[in-house]
Design an enzyme around this catalytic site. Structure first.
Site, PDB file in Angstrom:
ATOM      1  N   TYR A  37      -1.083   7.200   3.286  1.00 33.27           N
ATOM      2  CA  TYR A  37      -0.337   6.369   4.237  1.00 33.27           C
ATOM      3  C   TYR A  37       1.032   6.327   4.417  1.00 33.27           C
ATOM      4  O   TYR A  37       1.607   7.331   3.622  1.00 33.27           O
ATOM      5  CB  TYR A  37      -1.020   4.839   4.300  1.00 33.27           C
ATOM      6  CG  TYR A  37      -2.510   5.023   4.429  1.00 33.27           C
ATOM      7  CD1 TYR A  37      -3.138   5.117   5.714  1.00 33.27           C
ATOM      8  CD2 TYR A  37      -3.452   4.764   3.502  1.00 33.27           C
ATOM      9  CE1 TYR A  37      -4.367   5.502   5.857  1.00 33.27           C
ATOM     10  CE2 TYR A  37      -4.764   4.813   3.539  1.00 33.27           C
ATOM     11  CZ  TYR A  37      -4.992   5.094   4.918  1.00 33.27           C
ATOM     12  OH  TYR A  37      -6.770   5.113   4.932  1.00 33.27           O
ATOM     13  N   HIS A  79       0.982  -1.220  -0.019  1.00 40.71           N
ATOM     14  CA  HIS A  79      -0.043  -0.120  -0.014  1.00 40.71           C
ATOM     15  C   HIS A  79       0.984   1.367  -0.046  1.00 40.71           C
ATOM     16  O   HIS A  79       1.396   1.621   0.980  1.00 40.71           O
ATOM     17  CB  HIS A  79      -0.907   0.107   1.254  1.00 40.71           C
ATOM     18  CG  HIS A  79      -2.019   0.992   1.085  1.00 40.71           C
ATOM     19  ND1 HIS A  79      -2.240   2.094   0.152  1.00 40.71           N
ATOM     20  CD2 HIS A  79      -3.399   0.979   1.809  1.00 40.71           C
ATOM     21  CE1 HIS A  79      -3.329   2.412   0.237  1.00 40.71           C
ATOM     22  NE2 HIS A  79      -3.883   1.945   1.196  1.00 40.71           N
ATOM     23  N   ARG A 124     -16.549  -0.353  -4.102  1.00 39.95           N
ATOM     24  CA  ARG A 124     -17.987  -0.282  -3.784  1.00 39.95           C
ATOM     25  C   ARG A 124     -18.934  -1.034  -4.346  1.00 39.95           C
ATOM     26  O   ARG A 124     -19.874  -1.722  -3.995  1.00 39.95           O
ATOM     27  CB  ARG A 124     -18.659   1.253  -3.756  1.00 39.95           C
ATOM     28  CG  ARG A 124     -18.016   2.201  -2.665  1.00 39.95           C
ATOM     29  CD  ARG A 124     -18.068   3.443  -2.925  1.00 39.95           C
ATOM     30  NE  ARG A 124     -17.120   4.010  -3.636  1.00 39.95           N
ATOM     31  CZ  ARG A 124     -16.535   5.143  -3.851  1.00 39.95           C
ATOM     32  NH1 ARG A 124     -17.257   6.230  -3.079  1.00 39.95           N
ATOM     33  NH2 ARG A 124     -15.801   5.570  -4.624  1.00 39.95           N
ATOM     34  N   HIS A 159      -2.845   6.738  -0.859  1.00 38.40           N
ATOM     35  CA  HIS A 159      -3.825   7.370  -0.109  1.00 38.40           C
ATOM     36  C   HIS A 159      -3.377   7.876   1.425  1.00 38.40           C
ATOM     37  O   HIS A 159      -4.169   7.993   2.117  1.00 38.40           O
ATOM     38  CB  HIS A 159      -4.902   6.098   0.476  1.00 38.40           C
ATOM     39  CG  HIS A 159      -5.558   5.699  -0.733  1.00 38.40           C
ATOM     40  ND1 HIS A 159      -6.332   4.651  -0.901  1.00 38.40           N
ATOM     41  CD2 HIS A 159      -5.807   6.170  -2.082  1.00 38.40           C
ATOM     42  CE1 HIS A 159      -6.864   4.427  -2.271  1.00 38.40           C
ATOM     43  NE2 HIS A 159      -6.595   5.302  -2.935  1.00 38.40           N
TER      44      HIS A 159
HETATM   45  C1  PHB Z   1     -10.482   3.952   4.863  1.00 39.11           C
HETATM   46  O1  PHB Z   1     -10.507   3.052   5.780  1.00 39.11           O
HETATM   47  O2  PHB Z   1     -11.084   4.863   4.730  1.00 39.11           O
HETATM   48  C2  PHB Z   1      -9.380   3.765   3.718  1.00 39.11           C
HETATM   49  C3  PHB Z   1      -8.385   2.736   4.229  1.00 39.11           C
HETATM   50  C4  PHB Z   1      -7.465   2.480   3.041  1.00 39.11           C
HETATM   51  C5  PHB Z   1      -7.236   3.246   1.957  1.00 39.11           C
HETATM   52  C6  PHB Z   1      -8.420   4.103   1.575  1.00 39.11           C
HETATM   53  C7  PHB Z   1      -9.162   4.416   2.655  1.00 39.11           C
HETATM   54  O3  PHB Z   1      -6.558   3.121   0.900  1.00 39.11           O
END
Ligand code: PHB
Length: 362
Positions: A184, A179, A321, A182
């Protein structure tokens, strides 16, 4: 040009279709211990017709955790729990990758015995994460200012990724996905606003990308490059992290990754998180920078996925989703059978409702 419903080789794995299940945080692991369980097994087995299931983000260490009830992949109990899930997904004809996650600063001191989470730098920032509220339900709280990882801690961090990779293999996963997206930890190092370091991991783009590339090499050496994918989201604003030079950062990382023989590069586009639509110019540049398999994701529907496949800009698409609400998504898309709507109220935490009770097409 292939359709979404034709096979694809992703490193060591061949997928029967190009409709992948995106990694999705669902916060239903067993606590204490953040252990994968039977309910999660049922959820993943229901979705085994995905070309590849990519697991929810799975913390590589207690330090890498940032949300309530997310699973880990560092303890024996977690490996045993995941093994049950991967065996069942394989028995159902599927393939599954473990997403290796370190949240960095997108966390809360309550997950770390009162200590601040770690990041590239100790810069205050604005974002929220999810902890267990007094009523037991998910509650949004502000993320504290992190502390900067020490230079001397980087080898230990790389070892945490290596150990998680060995564990993922032991747990029966087909692949791992790093990962790097986003906002992180790896993205916090890559982006200039969150990385104010003055050592070999900060400053120039080359330095800011160093940790992501060293993690990739550590993970690949713990298994094999053709067992490793990586997800990036260089463009857009995620979890309080954005990179004004995100396109340049993304293309630099893609060029550096291109020679490493990885299973895939996974691009998460900004519009799933309310950002603007990505333009084809960047997608074309990314394809120019990276010849291996590219997975596209971010608010995709079947038409967008097929258009980008036809244009040669992606090789597969990951759906989030739509896969939450449609366990048999590939069949529904191929047959134009219509889709169940997803219910955001039940995305995070809880039990079967909104998790394993979405029906397959009758
Ligand atoms: C989230 O939990 O909102 C979330 C987690 C991992 C991601 C993006 C969003 O890569």
């Amino acid at each position: 040009m292939p359709t979404l419903f034709e096979p694809l080789t992703l490193g060591a794995v061949t997928t029967p279709n190009r409709v992948l299940m995106a990694p999705l945080t669902r916060m239903r692991a067993t606590v204490p211990g953040d252990v994968p369980n039977e309910l999660m097994q049922e959820y993943y087995v229901q979705r085994a017709s995905a070309g590849l299931v990519i697991s929810e983000g799975t913390q590589i260490s207690p330090e890498g955790k940032g949300y309530m009830d997310t699973p880990g992949i560092y303890s024996d109990a977690q490996v045993t729990g995941w093994r049950t899930i991967t065996d069942a997904v394989h028995a159902a004809g599927g393939r599954i990758a473990a997403q290796l996650w370190h949240v960095g600063r997108v966390s809360h001191e309550s997950f770390h015995g009162g200590a601040p989470p770690v990041s590239a730098s100790a810069a205050p920032y604005r974002n929220r994460t999810t902890v267990r509220g007094e009523d037991g339900r998910p509650t949004r709280v502000a993320c504290p200012t992190p502390r900067a990882l020490g230079l001397e801690e980087i080898p230990r961090l790389l070892e945490d990724y290596r150990r998680a990779t060995v564990n993922a293999r032991e747990a029966g996963f087909d692949l791992v996905e790093i990962h790097g997206a986003h906002g992180y930890l790896l993205h916090q190092f890559l982006a200039a606003d969150s990385n104010r370091r003055e050592d070999a991991y900060g400053g120039s783009l080359e330095n800011r990308a160093r940790l992501m590339l060293e993690v990739t090499d550590a993970v690949a050496s713990a298994w094999s490059p053709d067992r490793v994918g990586i997800r990036i989201s260089p463009i857009g604003s995620f979890n309080g992290t954005e990179d004004p030079e995100g396109a340049e950062s993304g293309l630099y990382v893609a060029r550096e990754l291109a020679g490493r023989g990885l299973a895939f590069l996974h691009l998460s586009e900004p519009d799933w998180a309310g950002g603007p639509q990505l333009d084809d110019a960047f997608r074309r540049d990314l394809r120019g920078a990276y010849r291996g398999p590219i997975v596209g994701a971010g608010n995709y529907d079947v038409d967008k996925a097929q258009r980008l496949l036809d244009a040669g800009m992606i090789d597969a698409a990951a759906f989030g989703r739509a896969f939450i609400a449609n366990p048999d998504l590939p069949r529904r898309l191929e047959g134009d059978l219509g889709l169940n709507a997803s219910d955001p109220e039940t995305f995070y935490g809880g039990g079967e409702a909104g998790y394993t009770d979405y029906p397959a097409y009758a």
